[in-house]
Design a protein around this motif. Sequence first.
Motif, PDB file in Angstrom:
ATOM      1  N   LEU A 234       0.811  -1.220   0.000  1.00  0.00           N
ATOM      2  CA  LEU A 234       0.000   0.000   0.000  1.00  0.00           C
ATOM      3  C   LEU A 234       0.845   1.271   0.000  1.00  0.00           C
ATOM      4  O   LEU A 234       0.634   2.189   0.799  1.00  0.00           O
ATOM      5  N   GLY A 235       1.812   1.303  -0.907  1.00  0.00           N
ATOM      6  CA  GLY A 235       2.609   2.509  -1.094  1.00  0.00           C
ATOM      7  C   GLY A 235       3.780   2.674  -0.142  1.00  0.00           C
ATOM      8  O   GLY A 235       4.538   3.643  -0.265  1.00  0.00           O
ATOM      9  N   GLN A 236       3.946   1.769   0.837  1.00  0.00           N
ATOM     10  CA  GLN A 236       5.101   1.866   1.736  1.00  0.00           C
ATOM     11  C   GLN A 236       6.388   1.559   0.982  1.00  0.00           C
ATOM     12  O   GLN A 236       6.382   0.888  -0.051  1.00  0.00           O
ATOM     13  N   THR A 237       7.489   2.047   1.521  1.00  0.00           N
ATOM     14  CA  THR A 237       8.812   1.796   0.943  1.00  0.00           C
ATOM     15  C   THR A 237       9.746   1.331   2.047  1.00  0.00           C
ATOM     16  O   THR A 237       9.699   1.851   3.165  1.00  0.00           O
ATOM     17  N   ARG A 238      10.581   0.343   1.734  1.00  0.00           N
ATOM     18  CA  ARG A 238      11.565  -0.121   2.699  1.00  0.00           C
ATOM     19  C   ARG A 238      12.961   0.072   2.132  1.00  0.00           C
ATOM     20  O   ARG A 238      13.173  -0.081   0.927  1.00  0.00           O
ATOM     21  N   ILE A 239      13.912   0.416   2.986  1.00  0.00           N
ATOM     22  CA  ILE A 239      15.325   0.452   2.600  1.00  0.00           C
ATOM     23  C   ILE A 239      15.967  -0.857   3.048  1.00  0.00           C
ATOM     24  O   ILE A 239      15.826  -1.261   4.211  1.00  0.00           O
ATOM     25  N   VAL A 240      16.641  -1.519   2.130  1.00  0.00           N
ATOM     26  CA  VAL A 240      17.321  -2.781   2.427  1.00  0.00           C
ATOM     27  C   VAL A 240      18.813  -2.519   2.557  1.00  0.00           C
ATOM     28  O   VAL A 240      19.426  -1.902   1.672  1.00  0.00           O
ATOM     29  N   LEU A 241      19.405  -2.966   3.656  1.00  0.00           N
ATOM     30  CA  LEU A 241      20.838  -2.817   3.890  1.00  0.00           C
ATOM     31  C   LEU A 241      21.538  -4.154   3.670  1.00  0.00           C
ATOM     32  O   LEU A 241      21.182  -5.148   4.295  1.00  0.00           O
ATOM     33  N   CYS A 242      22.523  -4.165   2.787  1.00  0.00           N
ATOM     34  CA  CYS A 242      23.308  -5.381   2.521  1.00  0.00           C
ATOM     35  C   CYS A 242      24.790  -5.070   2.639  1.00  0.00           C
ATOM     36  O   CYS A 242      25.625  -5.676   1.951  1.00  0.00           O
ATOM     37  N   ASP A 243      25.123  -4.128   3.498  1.00  0.00           N
ATOM     38  CA  ASP A 243      26.490  -3.640   3.642  1.00  0.00           C
ATOM     39  C   ASP A 243      26.945  -3.810   5.088  1.00  0.00           C
ATOM     40  O   ASP A 243      26.266  -3.336   6.006  1.00  0.00           O
ATOM     41  N   PRO A 244      28.087  -4.494   5.340  1.00  0.00           N
ATOM     42  CA  PRO A 244      28.522  -4.743   6.722  1.00  0.00           C
ATOM     43  C   PRO A 244      28.665  -3.479   7.559  1.00  0.00           C
ATOM     44  O   PRO A 244      28.276  -3.469   8.731  1.00  0.00           O
ATOM     45  N   ARG A 245      29.194  -2.401   6.976  1.00  0.00           N
ATOM     46  CA  ARG A 245      29.382  -1.177   7.753  1.00  0.00           C
ATOM     47  C   ARG A 245      28.033  -0.561   8.127  1.00  0.00           C
ATOM     48  O   ARG A 245      27.820  -0.129   9.259  1.00  0.00           O
ATOM     49  N   ALA A 246      27.116  -0.539   7.169  1.00  0.00           N
ATOM     50  CA  ALA A 246      25.779   0.009   7.435  1.00  0.00           C
ATOM     51  C   ALA A 246      25.044  -0.829   8.473  1.00  0.00           C
ATOM     52  O   ALA A 246      24.376  -0.287   9.368  1.00  0.00           O
ATOM     53  N   ILE A 247      25.173  -2.142   8.381  1.00  0.00           N
ATOM     54  CA  ILE A 247      24.485  -3.043   9.319  1.00  0.00           C
ATOM     55  C   ILE A 247      25.056  -2.886  10.722  1.00  0.00           C
ATOM     56  O   ILE A 247      24.314  -2.899  11.713  1.00  0.00           O
ATOM     57  N   ALA A 248      26.380  -2.708  10.838  1.00  0.00           N
ATOM     58  CA  ALA A 248      26.990  -2.495  12.157  1.00  0.00           C
ATOM     59  C   ALA A 248      26.461  -1.205  12.787  1.00  0.00           C
ATOM     60  O   ALA A 248      26.164  -1.158  13.989  1.00  0.00           O
TER      61      ALA A 248
ATOM     62  N   LEU B 215       0.101  -9.603   4.945  1.00  0.00           N
ATOM     63  CA  LEU B 215       0.786  -8.562   4.184  1.00  0.00           C
ATOM     64  C   LEU B 215       0.124  -7.202   4.407  1.00  0.00           C
ATOM     65  O   LEU B 215       0.799  -6.197   4.654  1.00  0.00           O
ATOM     66  N   LEU B 216      -1.196  -7.174   4.336  1.00  0.00           N
ATOM     67  CA  LEU B 216      -1.911  -5.915   4.540  1.00  0.00           C
ATOM     68  C   LEU B 216      -1.745  -5.406   5.965  1.00  0.00           C
ATOM     69  O   LEU B 216      -1.773  -4.196   6.212  1.00  0.00           O
ATOM     70  N   ALA B 217      -1.550  -6.337   6.904  1.00  0.00           N
ATOM     71  CA  ALA B 217      -1.401  -5.941   8.310  1.00  0.00           C
ATOM     72  C   ALA B 217      -0.129  -5.136   8.544  1.00  0.00           C
ATOM     73  O   ALA B 217      -0.024  -4.420   9.546  1.00  0.00           O
ATOM     74  N   SER B 218       0.852  -5.228   7.646  1.00  0.00           N
ATOM     75  CA  SER B 218       2.060  -4.410   7.802  1.00  0.00           C
ATOM     76  C   SER B 218       1.731  -2.931   7.675  1.00  0.00           C
ATOM     77  O   SER B 218       2.431  -2.075   8.221  1.00  0.00           O
ATOM     78  N   ALA B 219       0.652  -2.613   6.957  1.00  0.00           N
ATOM     79  CA  ALA B 219       0.201  -1.227   6.854  1.00  0.00           C
ATOM     80  C   ALA B 219      -0.859  -0.909   7.907  1.00  0.00           C
ATOM     81  O   ALA B 219      -0.918   0.201   8.434  1.00  0.00           O
TER      82      ALA B 219
END
Length: 548
Positions: free
Chosen positions: A93-107, A246-250
Amino acid sequence: MKVISVSSPLDLWTTVRSVGTFTVACSFAALWAFVKVLRALRWRLKTTQLRGPPRTSFIYGVSHDIVSSKDSGGMYERWTTEYGVAYMIPSVLGQTRIVLCDPRAIAHFYARETWTYVQTPLSLTLLETSVGRGLLWSQGEDHRRQRKALTPAFSNAAIRKLTSVFYDSAYKAKGAWDTAIESSKDGGAVIEVQNWMNYISLDTIGIAGFSHDFGSLDGKRASVTEVFDTFGNNQKASAGNQVLLLLASAFPIITKIPTKRIDLIKKLSAAMGEISDDLLIRSRREKDVNTSGRDEEKSIIGLLIKSEGQDAELHMSKEEVVAQMKVLLLAGYETTSISLTWALIELSRHLDVQTSLREELLAFGADPTYDHLKANFPYLDAVVHETLRLHPPVGEFTRVATQDDVIPLSEPVRTISGEMTDNISIGKGTLITISSAAINRSSVIWGLDAKEFKPDRWLTEDGISGKAKEVQGHRHLLTFVDGPRTCLGKDFAITEFKTVLSVLVKNFVFEMRDGPDTPVEIARGILPRPRVVGEDGIGVPLRVRRYE
């Protein structure tokens, strides 16, 4: 001009009231929409807009693709190759997520988890429904207090004393398997190992944590075991249930709609609650009789009872105490049994690895102590950690930012406007996703053989690539996460894992019933579990024979 006809004062009042109610409702709707627009504008101004995969569904974004994928970690990894170590994915429903796949960012993320990055409203709702407001649910100062109260029960000294409990459970399973093999005609038996791993894990956490024997290894059926098994055997969850989740996330309120899975979660919570109450009542009585109580206070249930006191330094309410017991029952049952099952599958697929492990164990002779398990069995350690690397019980998680932040990256990424940046701005309300499965199995991080079950990688200095060493989790894995929410029972789980595996592999030879290439898929229990394709429920039948 339209004229409203009114036949009586009562009709007039009814008309005015209905018009007023409609106007108020419209005003609230307009205000809600206005606030949403303002928040969206602020988020867009405060958050670095990154590239990412296109929306495949107007309603679900790419969320349905991820949920229905046989390898969601692989999807995240492919997107990392295309869009960089941080990217955006369209969600429900229009939400956006940022995915982190970088060790420095995850730390950076982990260092701020439970304060800057917290559970989403959906996660909080589901956790409260299933296990209450315990360690998994709590945030910030409440989480720190609850965790500190429980920490002594998971010290090296405490786990050292519990190793005999792990052995007792493993040998009970061995005895039952010996009987099954003796009654067979060809010197072997087909054993559905996943249920046995469940019973080992449940009886172990019952005795080690709460001095209570569920008796699953003896064939007893407690209410909690029946509900656990129902989750594993309920594989025909309707498409409607998946859509609702899935809808419950919104809109988390959707979780209040009764579905078969939600009903099971409530039933499990009630069963664990009843057991927890009974154990607490019994343990309080025993504590009153026991005058010394020093060892008991360092046990899990002893620490929980101690924390109930109003003058306790780390006081917990009765609700919090029961919630901790539910969390420990659930975690003790699910995660270790899943990992043990995966280990037996991998050893059945790789007989050379199984032989090498057995040789190491037999060369030592007697059952190793806790200290021996930690220091004297490099190949056992390698098999355990390679299993945890390839098959983390929880494959991903999402958190929401409670305030603005800037996350550093180890390598630059291209924004949606085409600029390169080595850090990304995070606006309050941003959803952040990290896939432990993607990081643990990334070819860029772990090398070209990252998808292979290869315990030898843990045995040499150069077996773990430099990029993997940048991952700041236990042994460079995200299986137990990191930071303030690192799994409190990590050492408990690893010691139990090693103990049970050492007993079983020393005494039995394992093979896939239908050959080493037997396909295995992911089934849905409380957490995702392995299942041999074509089997019902969570069936993992292996051909087992005694090692002579």
